[in-house]
Scaffold this active site. Structure first.
Site, short mmCIF file in Angstrom:
data_model
loop_
_atom_site.label_atom_id
_atom_site.label_comp_id
_atom_site.label_asym_id
_atom_site.label_seq_id
_atom_site.Cartn_x
_atom_site.Cartn_y
_atom_site.Cartn_z
N HIS A 19 -0.89 -10.37 -0.43
CA HIS A 19 -2.25 -10.60 0.07
C HIS A 19 -2.46 -12.06 0.46
O HIS A 19 -3.30 -12.37 1.32
CB HIS A 19 -3.27 -10.19 -0.99
CG HIS A 19 -3.26 -8.74 -1.30
ND1 HIS A 19 -4.02 -7.81 -0.62
CD2 HIS A 19 -2.54 -8.02 -2.21
CE1 HIS A 19 -3.79 -6.60 -1.09
NE2 HIS A 19 -2.90 -6.70 -2.06
N ASP A 113 -10.48 -10.66 1.10
CA ASP A 113 -9.45 -9.63 1.16
C ASP A 113 -10.13 -8.26 1.00
O ASP A 113 -11.17 -8.14 0.37
CB ASP A 113 -8.45 -9.88 0.03
CG ASP A 113 -7.32 -8.87 0.00
OD1 ASP A 113 -7.54 -7.77 -0.56
OD2 ASP A 113 -6.24 -9.16 0.52
#
Length: 294
Positions: A19, A113
């Site tokens: 991520h 995210d």
């Protein structure tokens, strides 16, 4: 999203290297548009050595990007599966993120995210516009946004085998090819993912790592609002393709040798797979490309 003059954007990746790296590419994109990019990284005490080393390496390789480690308590449920543990850790990070934003220079936006949905509460409290960054294909986004509404009408994917799952904006996908974390509709994994997918539309918009020519069908479905029935769909911004330029790999800024191999292949004969660290989004990308070009 706010544009037109130099502004500060705070990027907030989920846990894990898979991520963090796409967020760095987005930060580079913002820098090219003469903005300030600051990446706030949740740092629980049980952070693995690979992630810690990645932050250090990426910070050294990108001195124009500011990295800030946010000390976060460990999840109290250490025995939980990693999906629930990550969700708990990110929730525990909210007070630390809030204090960090209050101490920092005012942010034009908080870019989250796809799994950092609980940080929406911090953004709302502080009046900071919150956008999501979706590092995979727009077709994945269309499917995931639709799943909380579609899945209750279906059996668990693990029981459907080769039966097709049909979501707006995506070609049919076999149930057995859906991500592992949503195979069992009644599992804690799936409940966490449905909660996260359901909250994404609360953001001001979604930045997706794609472009209009590649995915017109998915982007049309997202723009028409058919993926999220009964509520408004946030505006989708195509910011892709965001990829590493390869200069750090060659060491001299030259052209990577793999590009010569790609140039020698017949047109439309190569499918690119970029596997993440835990989820199976790349499988959906491959399926989309297969249906698009073959």
């Amino acid at each position: 999203m706010v544009t037109g003059k130099k502004r500060t954007f705070v990027l907030y990746p989920s846990l894990g290297v898979g991520h963090l790296i796409p967020m760095v590419e987005l930060a580079k994109h913002l820098l090219r548009h003469v903005h300030i990019a600051l990446i706030a990284v949740a740092n629980p005490p049980d952070t693995d050595a690979v992630s810690a080393a990645a932050v250090e390496r990426l910070a050294a390789a990108n001195p124009a990007i500011a990295f800030r480690l946010l000390p976060v308590p460990a999840s109290p449920d250490a025995g939980a599966d990693w999906v629930k543990r990550d969700l708990d850790t990110l929730r525990l990070a909210n007070p630390v993120l809030r204090d960090f934003l209050l101490r920092s220079q005012p942010a034009a936006a908080l870019i989250l995210d796809m799994f950092c949905v609980d940080a929406l509460d911090v953004a709302t409290e502080l009046g900071v516009p919150a956008y999501f960054f979706f590092a995979s294909a727009a077709g994945d986004l269309a499917m995931f946004l639709n799943l909380p509404y579609l899945y209750p009408t279906l059996p668990p994917f693990r029981d459907m085998g080769e039966a097709l799952v049909r979501c707006p904006g995506m070609p049919p996908v076999r149930a057995m090819d859906m991500p592992l974390t949503v195979q069992d509709r009644d599992s804690d994994w799936t409940k966490v993912r449905m909660y996260q997918f359901r909250r994404i539309p609360e953001g001001r918009g979604v930045l997706v790592n794609s472009f209009a020519w590649l995915e017109p069908r998915a982007l049309r479905a997202l723009g028409d609002g058919v993926c999220v029935p009964g509520r408004s769909t946030p505006r989708v911004f195509c910011v892709g393709p965001l990829v590493n330029d390869g200069s750090s790999t060659t060491g001299s800024g030259g052209r990577h040798e793999c590009l010569a191999w790609l140039d020698a292949q017949p047109k439309r004969s190569v499918v690119f797979l970029c596997f993440g660290s835990k989820d199976a989004c790349s499988v959906l990308i491959a399926l989309f490309l297969y249906h698009q070009f073959y």
